[in-house]
Design an enzyme around this catalytic site. Structure first.
Site, PDB file in Angstrom:
ATOM      1  N   CYS B  87       0.840  -1.205   0.000  1.00 29.20           N
ATOM      2  CA  CYS B  87       0.000   0.000   0.000  1.00 29.20           C
ATOM      3  C   CYS B  87       0.878   1.259   0.000  1.00 29.20           C
ATOM      4  O   CYS B  87       1.517   1.551  -0.982  1.00 29.20           O
ATOM      5  CB  CYS B  87      -0.954  -0.037   1.199  1.00 29.20           C
ATOM      6  SG  CYS B  87      -2.339   1.107   1.013  1.00 29.20           S
ATOM      7  N   HIS B 196      -3.361  -5.761   1.153  1.00 33.42           N
ATOM      8  CA  HIS B 196      -2.625  -5.965   2.414  1.00 33.42           C
ATOM      9  C   HIS B 196      -2.504  -7.425   2.828  1.00 33.42           C
ATOM     10  O   HIS B 196      -3.314  -7.901   3.627  1.00 33.42           O
ATOM     11  CB  HIS B 196      -3.331  -5.196   3.531  1.00 33.42           C
ATOM     12  CG  HIS B 196      -3.172  -3.723   3.428  1.00 33.42           C
ATOM     13  ND1 HIS B 196      -2.239  -3.019   4.141  1.00 33.42           N
ATOM     14  CD2 HIS B 196      -3.831  -2.808   2.680  1.00 33.42           C
ATOM     15  CE1 HIS B 196      -2.329  -1.729   3.859  1.00 33.42           C
ATOM     16  NE2 HIS B 196      -3.286  -1.576   2.969  1.00 33.42           N
ATOM     17  N   GLU B 198      -0.526  -8.650   4.934  1.00 35.86           N
ATOM     18  CA  GLU B 198      -0.218  -8.764   6.375  1.00 35.86           C
ATOM     19  C   GLU B 198      -1.480  -8.790   7.238  1.00 35.86           C
ATOM     20  O   GLU B 198      -1.407  -9.112   8.419  1.00 35.86           O
ATOM     21  CB  GLU B 198       0.724  -7.633   6.811  1.00 35.86           C
ATOM     22  CG  GLU B 198       0.073  -6.298   7.135  1.00 35.86           C
ATOM     23  CD  GLU B 198      -0.340  -5.495   5.917  1.00 35.86           C
ATOM     24  OE1 GLU B 198      -0.424  -6.064   4.805  1.00 35.86           O
ATOM     25  OE2 GLU B 198      -0.616  -4.282   6.078  1.00 35.86           O
TER      26      GLU B 198
END
Lengths: 110, 234
Positions: B87, B196, B198
């Protein structure tokens, strides 16, 4: 003291979502007849002392490396504006004309 | 040996803790790196996490690129250090010219936050080797300036060289050119993407999966890919 204007615009081939949204809002508020809006950025860089060729070259470099991203934006103008004169050609004068900020420090300080 | 993966924090970074957590869950040690410190602490790989570094002032990633840590990171990346930009981290990687192109405001101007399906187009990068080419994964996506743009010549080059790492599937959430969600550099050690991974590493906290709610962990293989690569070359 002098002010240097740097004017950055999205590249013509890049869709400008913000300009598009502003363009769509205008007729909703009754501002008709505006075919297209593109939104850019204007930077005012105030420098100490005289604007030499070296200073101007430095600002141009800053405009092309930090102030704009050459992948999506063009630097369309780098212009010196000295105190007291806006150098923008013509002084408006029409009803409702207000001095542009570049008219100098006096105007800004009221 | 335990792999050590650095996670950079800039002022305005939001996802550094989640990124560190993902690194730990994948089996590596997460090493905090600070924007104002040029020392990479001898890490084996680096994650540039998401957020709004420097408030996205000027352009997303434009100020972060001049942080002292970036000078060292750019040299290390040219030397082959695996770097993942997520991002805002992806935006920083484009601003610092480790990856081509740039991100502009989403076509529809809305902030998007959703679980997004991606197709892994290149499973040979440092961060994707544990996926299969063509595999579809679901990870969260959340951004305002996520529309990937580059000139046609650059896009053609990315396609021809297999450097489109991820593509949006089902819906292009931001108007990105050719549905591009993430790209890699020529060498495959630097990868950037808007979604994302993560946030999809532990059941109970990830996106919905086919089986049940919030159990998706499709993002974990980013980190296990890097770790496996590091251990293999150690």
């Amino acid at each position: 003291m002098a002010t240097i204007l740097v004017h950055v615009m999205p590249k013509p081939e890049i869709l400008d979502p913000q300009g598009k949204a502003v363009g769509a809002a205008l007729p909703r508020l009754g501002f008709d007849g505006i075919a297209q809006v593109r939104q850019g950025k204007r930077f005012e860089l105030t420098v100490d002392g005289e604007v030499t060729d070296e200073v101007l070259a430095n600002v141009r470099k800053a405009a092309e490396t930090l102030l704009s991203n050459p992948v999506i934006e063009d630097v369309v103008q780098v212009k010196v504006v000295r105190e007291g004169g806006c150098g923008c050609g013509g002084n408006g004068g029409g009803k409702g004309h207000r001095p542009a900020p570049e008219n100098g420090a006096k105007d800004l300080l009221g | 040996m335990t792999a050590r993966i650095g996670v950079v924090t800039f002022p305005g970074t939001l996802d550094d803790r989640d990124a560190s957590r993902a690194v730990r869950l994948a089996g590596a040690e997460a090493v905090p790196l600070w924007h104002n410190d040029a020392d990479l602490k001898n890490v084996d790989a680096v994650v540039l996490p998401g957020g709004f570094s420097y408030g996205d002032y000027l352009r997303a990633g434009a100020i972060a690129r001049f942080a002292p840590v970036m000078d060292t990171l750019v040299d290390a990346a040219h030397g082959g250090l695996p770097v993942l930009g997520i991002c805002n981290g992806f935006q920083v990687l484009t601003e610092v010219h480790l990856l081509p192109g740039s991100m502009i405001k989403n076509e529809h101007l809305h902030f998007v936050c959703r679980d997004q399906t991606l197709r892994v187009e290149n499973a040979e990068t440092a961060w994707t080797s544990e996926y299969r080419e063509g595999e579809e994964i679901v990870v969260p996506l959340k951004n305002q300036d996520g529309q990937y743009v580059a000139d046609e010549r650059t896009l053609d080059m990315l396609e021809a060289e297999g450097r489109v790492a991820f593509r949006y599937v089902g819906w292009n959430p931001n108007g990105s050119r050719r549905d591009i969600a993430g790209i890699t550099n020529e060498r495959g050690n630097v990868v950037g993407l808007m979604p994302h991974p993560e946030h999809a590493v532990e059941a109970g906290f990830g996106p919905d999966s086919r089986e049940s709610g919030r159990t998706g962990t499709d993002g974990l293989a980013f980190f296990t890919s890097a770790i496996k690569g590091l251990l293999a070359s150690a």
